[in-house]
Write a protein that holds these residues in place. Structure first.
Motif, short mmCIF file in Angstrom:
data_model
loop_
_atom_site.label_atom_id
_atom_site.label_comp_id
_atom_site.label_asym_id
_atom_site.label_seq_id
_atom_site.Cartn_x
_atom_site.Cartn_y
_atom_site.Cartn_z
N TYR A 78 0.80 -1.23 0.00
CA TYR A 78 0.00 0.00 0.00
C TYR A 78 0.83 1.28 0.00
O TYR A 78 0.30 2.37 -0.25
CB TYR A 78 -0.97 0.02 1.19
CG TYR A 78 -0.33 0.12 2.55
CD1 TYR A 78 0.07 1.35 3.07
CD2 TYR A 78 -0.16 -1.01 3.34
CE1 TYR A 78 0.64 1.45 4.33
CE2 TYR A 78 0.41 -0.92 4.60
CZ TYR A 78 0.81 0.31 5.08
OH TYR A 78 1.37 0.40 6.34
N GLY A 79 2.14 1.22 0.27
CA GLY A 79 2.95 2.42 0.31
C GLY A 79 3.98 2.35 1.42
O GLY A 79 4.30 1.27 1.93
N THR B 285 5.24 3.55 5.22
CA THR B 285 4.91 4.12 6.52
C THR B 285 5.98 3.70 7.53
O THR B 285 6.56 2.62 7.43
CB THR B 285 3.55 3.66 7.07
OG1 THR B 285 3.50 2.22 7.11
CG2 THR B 285 2.41 4.15 6.20
N ALA C 267 0.65 12.69 6.41
CA ALA C 267 0.02 12.37 5.12
C ALA C 267 0.23 13.56 4.20
O ALA C 267 0.16 14.72 4.61
CB ALA C 267 -1.47 12.10 5.30
N ALA C 268 0.48 13.28 2.92
CA ALA C 268 0.70 14.35 1.97
C ALA C 268 -0.58 15.13 1.70
O ALA C 268 -0.56 16.33 1.49
CB ALA C 268 1.25 13.77 0.66
N LEU C 269 -1.72 14.45 1.74
CA LEU C 269 -2.99 15.10 1.45
C LEU C 269 -4.11 14.32 2.10
O LEU C 269 -4.16 13.09 2.00
CB LEU C 269 -3.22 15.17 -0.07
CG LEU C 269 -4.54 15.80 -0.52
CD1 LEU C 269 -4.54 17.30 -0.19
CD2 LEU C 269 -4.76 15.60 -2.02
N THR D 188 -10.06 10.34 3.31
CA THR D 188 -8.97 9.54 2.75
C THR D 188 -7.67 10.32 2.84
O THR D 188 -7.66 11.55 2.80
CB THR D 188 -9.24 9.19 1.27
OG1 THR D 188 -9.35 10.39 0.51
CG2 THR D 188 -10.51 8.36 1.12
N ALA D 189 -6.59 9.59 2.97
CA ALA D 189 -5.27 10.20 3.07
C ALA D 189 -4.33 9.52 2.09
O ALA D 189 -4.32 8.28 2.00
CB ALA D 189 -4.73 10.08 4.49
N GLU D 190 -3.56 10.32 1.38
CA GLU D 190 -2.56 9.75 0.49
C GLU D 190 -1.38 9.20 1.30
O GLU D 190 -0.99 9.77 2.31
CB GLU D 190 -2.04 10.82 -0.48
CG GLU D 190 -3.04 11.22 -1.54
CD GLU D 190 -2.43 12.16 -2.57
OE1 GLU D 190 -1.25 12.52 -2.39
OE2 GLU D 190 -3.13 12.52 -3.52
N ILE D 191 -0.83 8.09 0.84
CA ILE D 191 0.34 7.48 1.47
C ILE D 191 1.47 7.52 0.46
O ILE D 191 1.30 7.11 -0.69
CB ILE D 191 0.04 6.03 1.89
CG1 ILE D 191 -1.11 5.99 2.90
CG2 ILE D 191 1.28 5.37 2.48
CD1 ILE D 191 -1.60 4.60 3.21
N PRO D 192 2.65 8.01 0.86
CA PRO D 192 3.74 8.11 -0.12
C PRO D 192 4.19 6.73 -0.59
O PRO D 192 4.08 5.73 0.12
CB PRO D 192 4.86 8.81 0.67
CG PRO D 192 4.52 8.60 2.11
CD PRO D 192 3.03 8.54 2.18
#
Length: 331
Positions: free
Chosen positions: A234-235, A237, A255-257, A266-270
């Motif tokens: 998923y990214g 963390t 979170a970036a956004l 919802t939150a973006e994950i790098p």
């Protein structure tokens, strides 16, 4: 005059260092880039910088005052030793070396230089020490704001493991960050470790056992846990929580956004570690360059810190091959 920096390795990490040194770090200029892939070196290098496929050419170039090593782990020790021969300050990405014997060779070589000249040439790229969140976590832990620390919980997850990753290299390349940061947070060395694994993800390639759970005990009796999951899909963390007698302190997960819409948040994950630790890398490079400008030792992790992390990694690998038995760390 700016500090003229040569960067060895123009992959993801090296290219990021080049961007930082060129755009966000004061007092630095990237003058030379080396990579075995000439096209990759040319793509990452600033327009005015020279490029080469030969790291030795870069290390010995007259237009290089200091070197950043961001090439494959297997090259680190040899390239650091070449920098020592040229008496060139060097910032080496973690790990210091993939094996304990190589790490010992590097630290012993620098000890000879320090004894002869008083100059410390090697700095280690354990950038989490410069992350504002980890720095705040260390400060509150040292102040004992919530009483004595009892347990440290760490989590490190990436979307997918790199090519050729094994259970052993997952320890020496990925878990190595926690092997440095846990004793740094607690001011207490790691004394014994245990490696555990259950079911592996179907996304785990080859014989890599992923995820893995690692237990680490420090000299003051604090127990730390590390969940390392390199194929979480998923990214990226990373988390760290210090559990103390009267409370806990934990890093927030940035979170970036964050988007709120139609009753959902919802939150973006790098995708990787760079957005999460952008400040840490920038601050670490700035501290290194500023120290070089002043002619002072840099306040970065040292070769000895890199060696201690390698000693913990060696003990963890012994545990891996001993059915998870608790294994003493030999310093």
């Amino acid at each position: 005059m700016p500090i003229r920096v040569g960067v060895i390795g123009a992959g993801v990490m090296g290219a990021d260092h080049i961007r930082n040194l060129s755009a966000t770090v004061n007092g630095a200029e990237v003058t030379f880039v080396a990579d075995l892939d000439a096209g990759r070196a040319a793509a990452a290098a600033p327009p005015s910088a020279r490029t080469t496929t030969d790291p030795s050419e870069l290390i010995n170039a007259s237009e290089v005052d200091a070197v950043v090593i961001a090439s494959h782990d297997s090259t680190h020790a040899g390239l650091v030793l070449e920098c020592f021969e040229a008496m060139t300050p060097v910032l080496c990405e973690k790990p210091l070396a993939p094996t304990l014997l190589e790490s010992l060779d590097v630290v012993e070589a620098e000890a000879d230089i320090i004894a002869a000249t008083g100059a410390r040439l090697l700095s280690m790229g354990f950038m989490r020490r410069f992350d504002p969140g980890y720095a705040a976590l260390r400060e509150t832990t040292r102040l004992r704001s919530h009483g004595e620390p009892l347990i440290v919980h760490c989590t490190s997850r990436t979307a997918a493991s790199g090519p050729g990753t094994s259970s052993e290299t997952a320890i020496t390349n990925s878990a190595i960050h926690e092997f440095d940061i846990i004793p740094w947070l607690l001011d207490s060395p790691i004394t014994e470790v245990s490696w555990q694994a259950g079911r592996s993800s179907r996304h785990s390639p080859g014989e890599l056992q992923d995820p893995a759970l690692m237990l680490l005990r420090t000299a003051d009796g604090t127990l730390a846990t590390l969940e390392l999951f390199l194929n979480s899909q998923y990214g990226y963390t990373t988390r760290c929580e210090v559990v103390s007698e009267r409370g806990t302190a934990a890093l927030p997960e940035p979170a970036a956004l964050v988007v709120q819409r139609e009753g959902h948040r919802t939150a973006e994950i790098p995708a990787d570690w760079r957005p999460r630790f952008a400040d840490a890398y920038r601050l670490q490079l700035q501290a290194w360059i500023s120290a070089l400008e002043r002619g002072e030792p840099a306040a970065l992790a040292t070769g000895e810190d890199g060696l201690r992390a390698s000693q913990v990694a060696q003990a963890m690998i012994r545990s891996l091959h001993s059915d998870g038995a608790f294994t003493k760390v030999i310093y």
